[in-house]
Design an enzyme around this catalytic site. Structure first.
Site, PDB file in Angstrom:
ATOM      1  N   GLY A  20       0.824  -1.204   0.000  1.00  0.00           N
ATOM      2  CA  GLY A  20       0.000   0.000   0.000  1.00  0.00           C
ATOM      3  C   GLY A  20       0.859   1.255   0.000  1.00  0.00           C
ATOM      4  O   GLY A  20       2.059   1.217   0.213  1.00  0.00           O
ATOM      5  N   GLU A  37       4.224  -0.284  -3.769  1.00  0.00           N
ATOM      6  CA  GLU A  37       4.037   0.969  -4.506  1.00  0.00           C
ATOM      7  C   GLU A  37       5.287   1.841  -4.363  1.00  0.00           C
ATOM      8  O   GLU A  37       5.412   2.575  -3.398  1.00  0.00           O
ATOM      9  CB  GLU A  37       2.792   1.694  -4.008  1.00  0.00           C
ATOM     10  N   MET A  79      -4.118  -0.811 -11.135  1.00  0.00           N
ATOM     11  CA  MET A  79      -4.705   0.328 -10.411  1.00  0.00           C
ATOM     12  C   MET A  79      -4.985   1.450 -11.412  1.00  0.00           C
ATOM     13  O   MET A  79      -4.220   2.396 -11.551  1.00  0.00           O
ATOM     14  CB  MET A  79      -3.754   0.767  -9.291  1.00  0.00           C
TER      15      MET A  79
END
Ligand SMILES: *[C@@H]1O[C@H](CO)[C@@H](O)[C@H](O)[C@H]1NC(C)=O
Ligand SMILES: *[C@@H]1O[C@H](CO)[C@@H](O)[C@H](O)[C@H]1NC(C)=O
Length: 395
Positions: A109, A151, A215
């Site tokens: 995340g 990420e 995403m």
């Protein structure tokens, strides 16, 4: 009495038809649970029991963290562990209501940053620690698989170009450990064309992973100094003027495919949240208009520049949608607030788009910002249901 029985049979029938439609469409609907939403106030408080276990094929608990030595970090032990709110166990228990549901635990995340991941995957000993701990974790808690949401490799606070190949090594080792057990391995990856080469060896990822969760959102936001829609499907003429003609969902998905991703493994990202802006001048509402910053925080998500669909529909039930026919998305303008978001119509467009590309399905970020209580008149979970109902019409 007969009428009542008929009514009950009808309801059961509708339920079975819906359940069968998700199954028979063969498409993945992979939905993320943000575990910190249990602390939101009022109608925004979202807990595991708010998840409709028949809505999605896969549900992922976010997030596990990582330590520099390769060990798992439990980011919120109170929410997750058995001596607190027991979140992991309650999440896995969703399978009791839908045995076909796949329950996944996701690591990473945005807040985890990149550097620790870079260090772990670069070191064979640390990779083994992580692999062994992840395997032990999913076995102990009875998850069906693991999702890697780094990420991002070779970006942000890691600019190590070797992250790209080291990530492949890590995923290969996880996959080998999972295979005897049939565990699922997925990753959440960047959806912008310009960000793919630096982070991802696409053919290897496509070979190893069961799902590639793209995403396809956050293309614009308060981190820019101008207005833009964060889930634009295509670019418009004004994007070309700003050298952004490839900065959209379609160009990102096409690039994943062009580099060799198996379309059936790609899940198209669907955002149930908006990215919002405070306009510098309320009379200039155009794309690329200057902004003062992010939009005013909502009562539940409580962040500058973000609003949940549930917040938008509660706050602004009567504000018209403005359609951008080029980008194929909607926004609302309320005074100096510019709100770029997804509604049932734009999600239907994205579902048809994904079908036209033969993609494997959809990933949804996230449950808690859909109208999960059904307060706004479209039933519970109108956005995620829009995926299901659009798929059902194709059967
Ligand atoms: C990694 O560090 C943490 C915190 O110091 C420790 O609890 C854990 O046991 C370490 N893991 C390994 C594999 O040494
Ligand atoms: C777009 O790119 C061209 C060529 O590099 C450059 O001259 C121009 O200033 C850029 N436009 C914007 C708005 O950045």
């Amino acid at each position: 009495m007969k009428l009542l029985a008929a009514g009950i049979l009808f309801i059961i029938g509708v339920y079975l038809v819906q359940a069968r439609n998700v199954q028979s469409s063969g498409k993945t609907i992979y939905c993320y649970f943000e575990s910190w939403t249990v602390y939101r106030p009022g109608n925004g408080k979202f807990d595991i029991e708010d998840i409709d276990p028949t809505l999605c094929t896969h549900v992922a608990f976010t997030f596990l963290g990582i330590q520099e030595n390769g060990s798992i970090s439990i980011l919120d032990p109170w929410e997750s562990d058995s001596d607190g709110l027991n979140g992991f166990q309650r999440f896995v228990n969703l399978k009791n209501q839908n045995p076909n549901l796949k329950v996944i635990v996701s690591m990473g995340g945005w807040n985890e940053m990149s550097e620790k991941y870079s260090e772990v995957v670069a070191d064979a000993t640390k990779r083994t620690v992580l692999k062994n701990e992840v395997l032990a974790f999913i076995q102990a808690h009875k998850f069906d698989g693991f999702d890697f949401d780094w990420e991002y490799p070779a970006r942000r606070d890691s600019e190590n170009p070797e992250d790209k190949q080291n990530f492949v090594l890590m995923l290969r080792e996880l996959k080998a450990a999972f295979e005897p057990h049939g565990y699922i391995l997925s990753a959440a990856v960047n959806g912008a064309k310009r960000n793919i080469d630096v982070s991802y060896d696409v053919p290897s990822l496509s070979e190893i992973l069961d799902h590639i969760n793209v995403m396809s959102y956050d293309f614009h936001g308060e981190f820019d100094d101008y207005v833009g829609h964060h889930t634009l499907l295509y670019s418009s003429a004004i994007d070309a003027e700003y050298n952004n003609s490839d900065w959209n969902i379609n160009d990102g998905i096409n690039y994943w495919l062009e580099l060799g991703a198996d379309p059936s493994k790609i899940n198209l990202g669907i955002a149930t949240y908006a990215r919002t802006f405070t306009l510098e001048d309320a009379s200039n509402t155009a794309l690329y208009a200057p902004i003062k910053g992010g939009g005013t925080p909502g009562p539940y998500t409580r962040m500058d520049g973000v609003l949940g669909y549930n917040e938008i529909c509660e706050l602004y039930p009567n504000v018209a949608d403005i359609y951008d026919a080029d980008q194929k998305v909607y926004h609302k303008i309320v005074g100096d607030q510019w709100i770029g978001y997804e509604n049932v119509a734009s999600i239907t467009t994205k579902v048809n788009y994904a079908l036209s590309k033969n993609l494997g399905g959809f990933m949804v970020w996230s449950f808690d910002t859909d109208d999960f209580l059904g307060i706004c008149g479209g039933g519970r979970y109108p956005l995620i249901n829009a995926i299901k109902t659009t798929l059902a019409t194709k059967n």
